[in-house]
Design an enzyme around this catalytic site. Sequence first.
Site, PDB file in Angstrom:
ATOM      1  N   LYS A   1      -1.071   6.701   1.400  1.00 33.12           N
ATOM      2  CA  LYS A   1      -2.503   5.942   1.133  1.00 33.12           C
ATOM      3  C   LYS A   1      -2.642   4.957   2.399  1.00 33.12           C
ATOM      4  O   LYS A   1      -1.761   3.954   2.338  1.00 33.12           O
ATOM      5  CB  LYS A   1      -2.353   5.339  -0.289  1.00 33.12           C
ATOM      6  CG  LYS A   1      -3.988   4.968  -0.536  1.00 33.12           C
ATOM      7  CD  LYS A   1      -4.046   4.560  -2.104  1.00 33.12           C
ATOM      8  CE  LYS A   1      -2.938   4.214  -2.637  1.00 33.12           C
ATOM      9  NZ  LYS A   1      -3.134   3.859  -4.048  1.00 33.12           N
TER      10      LYS A   1
ATOM     11  N   MET B   1       4.912  -1.843  -8.141  1.00 36.24           N
ATOM     12  CA  MET B   1       3.371  -1.316  -8.411  1.00 36.24           C
ATOM     13  C   MET B   1       2.853  -2.137  -9.389  1.00 36.24           C
ATOM     14  O   MET B   1       1.978  -1.575 -10.390  1.00 36.24           O
ATOM     15  CB  MET B   1       3.179   0.193  -8.740  1.00 36.24           C
ATOM     16  CG  MET B   1       3.875   0.980  -7.499  1.00 36.24           C
ATOM     17  SD  MET B   1       3.816   2.802  -7.794  1.00 36.24           S
ATOM     18  CE  MET B   1       5.296   3.032  -9.078  1.00 36.24           C
TER      19      MET B   1
ATOM     20  N   GLY C   1       9.372   5.660   1.348  1.00 33.31           N
ATOM     21  CA  GLY C   1       9.739   4.530   1.000  1.00 33.31           C
ATOM     22  C   GLY C   1      10.922   4.235   0.138  1.00 33.31           C
ATOM     23  O   GLY C   1      10.905   5.061  -0.967  1.00 33.31           O
TER      24      GLY C   1
ATOM     25  N   ASP D   1       5.260   8.767   4.405  1.00 35.60           N
ATOM     26  CA  ASP D   1       4.438   7.594   3.539  1.00 35.60           C
ATOM     27  C   ASP D   1       3.844   6.663   4.320  1.00 35.60           C
ATOM     28  O   ASP D   1       4.155   6.393   5.351  1.00 35.60           O
ATOM     29  CB  ASP D   1       5.362   7.167   2.450  1.00 35.60           C
ATOM     30  CG  ASP D   1       5.344   8.113   1.309  1.00 35.60           C
ATOM     31  OD1 ASP D   1       4.647   9.029   1.308  1.00 35.60           O
ATOM     32  OD2 ASP D   1       6.388   7.966   0.462  1.00 35.60           O
TER      33      ASP D   1
HETATM   34  N1  SAH Z   1      10.752   4.528  -3.883  1.00 36.63           N
HETATM   35  C1  SAH Z   1      10.364   3.247  -3.639  1.00 36.63           C
HETATM   36  C2  SAH Z   1       9.179   2.843  -4.765  1.00 36.63           C
HETATM   37  C3  SAH Z   1       7.802   3.395  -4.378  1.00 36.63           C
HETATM   38  S1  SAH Z   1       6.744   2.927  -5.405  1.00 36.63           S
HETATM   39  C4  SAH Z   1      11.668   2.340  -3.745  1.00 36.63           C
HETATM   40  O1  SAH Z   1      12.623   2.843  -4.095  1.00 36.63           O
HETATM   41  O2  SAH Z   1      11.404   1.241  -3.116  1.00 36.63           O
HETATM   42  C5  SAH Z   1       5.681   1.580  -4.353  1.00 36.63           C
HETATM   43  C6  SAH Z   1       6.236   0.394  -4.646  1.00 36.63           C
HETATM   44  O3  SAH Z   1       7.450  -0.296  -4.166  1.00 36.63           O
HETATM   45  C7  SAH Z   1       5.364  -0.798  -4.357  1.00 36.63           C
HETATM   46  O4  SAH Z   1       3.966  -0.854  -5.241  1.00 36.63           O
HETATM   47  C8  SAH Z   1       5.829  -1.977  -4.427  1.00 36.63           C
HETATM   48  O5  SAH Z   1       6.051  -2.453  -5.843  1.00 36.63           O
HETATM   49  C9  SAH Z   1       7.427  -1.700  -4.138  1.00 36.63           C
HETATM   50  N2  SAH Z   1       7.641  -1.735  -2.588  1.00 36.63           N
HETATM   51  C10 SAH Z   1       7.950  -0.973  -1.664  1.00 36.63           C
HETATM   52  N3  SAH Z   1       8.050  -1.750  -0.473  1.00 36.63           N
HETATM   53  C11 SAH Z   1       7.924  -3.003  -0.599  1.00 36.63           C
HETATM   54  C12 SAH Z   1       8.237  -4.025   0.097  1.00 36.63           C
HETATM   55  N4  SAH Z   1       8.664  -3.865   1.498  1.00 36.63           N
HETATM   56  N5  SAH Z   1       7.917  -5.273  -0.429  1.00 36.63           N
HETATM   57  C13 SAH Z   1       7.562  -5.245  -1.659  1.00 36.63           C
HETATM   58  N6  SAH Z   1       7.457  -4.265  -2.553  1.00 36.63           N
HETATM   59  C14 SAH Z   1       7.772  -3.278  -1.947  1.00 36.63           C
END
Ligand code: SAH
Length: 417
Positions: free
Chosen positions: A217, A328, A248, A195
Amino acid sequence: MTTMLGIGLDGRRVVLVGGGSVTARRLRRFVDDGADLLVVAPELSPEVAQLVDDHYIMWRDRPVAADDLVGAWLVHTATGSADVDAQVVAWCDAQSTFCINAGGGSHGSARMTAQTRAGDVLVGVTSDAGVDPRRTARVSESIRALLESGQVSLRRVRESAAGHVALVGGGPGPVDLLTLRARRLLAEADVVVADRLGATAVLDELDPDVEVIHVGKAPDHHPVPQERINEIIVEHAAAGKRVVRLKGGDPFVYGRGGEEVTACLSAGVPVEVVPGTTSAISVPQAAGIPVTHRGTASSLHLINGQSGVTPATLASMKDDSVTTVLLMGVKSFPAIAERALAAGVPADRPVAFVESGHTEHQRTTRTTLAAAAEAARRAGVRNPAVIVVGEVAKVDLLLPATQDPAPASVWSQDLTG
Ligand code: SAH
């Protein structure tokens, strides 16, 4: 000279002579190996007695005799008497059975290794010279640390039909927030499907011939649709590859990990899921916000800002004992805040925007529900960001208002002023 072998002990007779602490340690290992165990000793230490009991191990409660060793593939002797141990070694030699003499002094015809494991790979350490278990253990520990660092490629070289998919949670960004299991699976991977968010810097550390497929993306690029991602991971695994789907945060928190699991299972591809540190909790944490702070918030409501406001979300925001966390949500937050205010959520409910948590670009904007849309606009809050609504987002809850923590910073209080 010594040759190191991997031997299978499953179902094979292994005799342990002696009932003390060395026997106890080895028993645990041989139990794990599935050996058919026999202990011969006039007395057992409580530890050995417990193991014998727990694992239904045969025990002959008398001094060892030559016929105890009949049928053994391997013998281990640690009786406390050098003479008895030497006698056991001699009996074993006479009947062509390997014998480990743990009694100190000389090795028998076999020797234990200090063993460490990374997945299916075993590394054993022994020495040609005299017995020095602390030394071999130390070498083995260093090798374990090296394996756990992810620096050693564990990729299979020989083609195998056994493809496999691991959905690996990469945490919010820094590579050192990856788990040891994640590092090992990455070191074993033939293909990594990555990702945009998460521990992407780890990709630079992979072997150059590991195939990396970016599906997230990127600016000016459309993400690969989920159905296609499912196909990619299944196709590679079906071709016998070890696939890591690096995601992520945590794979099961808005990561569509569930769909990927289903796709693998319905294609008959073995799949495992490795948890990761979710941004929902760790990004607020990086800004000094404990999502459930004793006495302040007792529960947590997590939402995807893109999917709109439900009555449950409005109720959470209204309740001062609940923390609401939005992922998000940057774009939709102004509309959400408006709905919440209209529904009677207090205007001064604290709000924090935490952007790029755990990275060098981390930034926190603290505001209130009524002022949030304007504050975010003025600050130019951008994705990725986690939004926290609730009393835990209050300025000053843990840290002084002036201290906006840097990523991975150590918090301390300045008591001199
Ligand atoms: N599976 C991921 C979430 C995926 S959705 C998890 O458990 O973290 C993607 C969203 O995660 C982003 O829009 C944002 O809201 C958040 N996000 C992911 N990494 C981030 C970061 N380093 N700092 C702030 N928000 C983050």
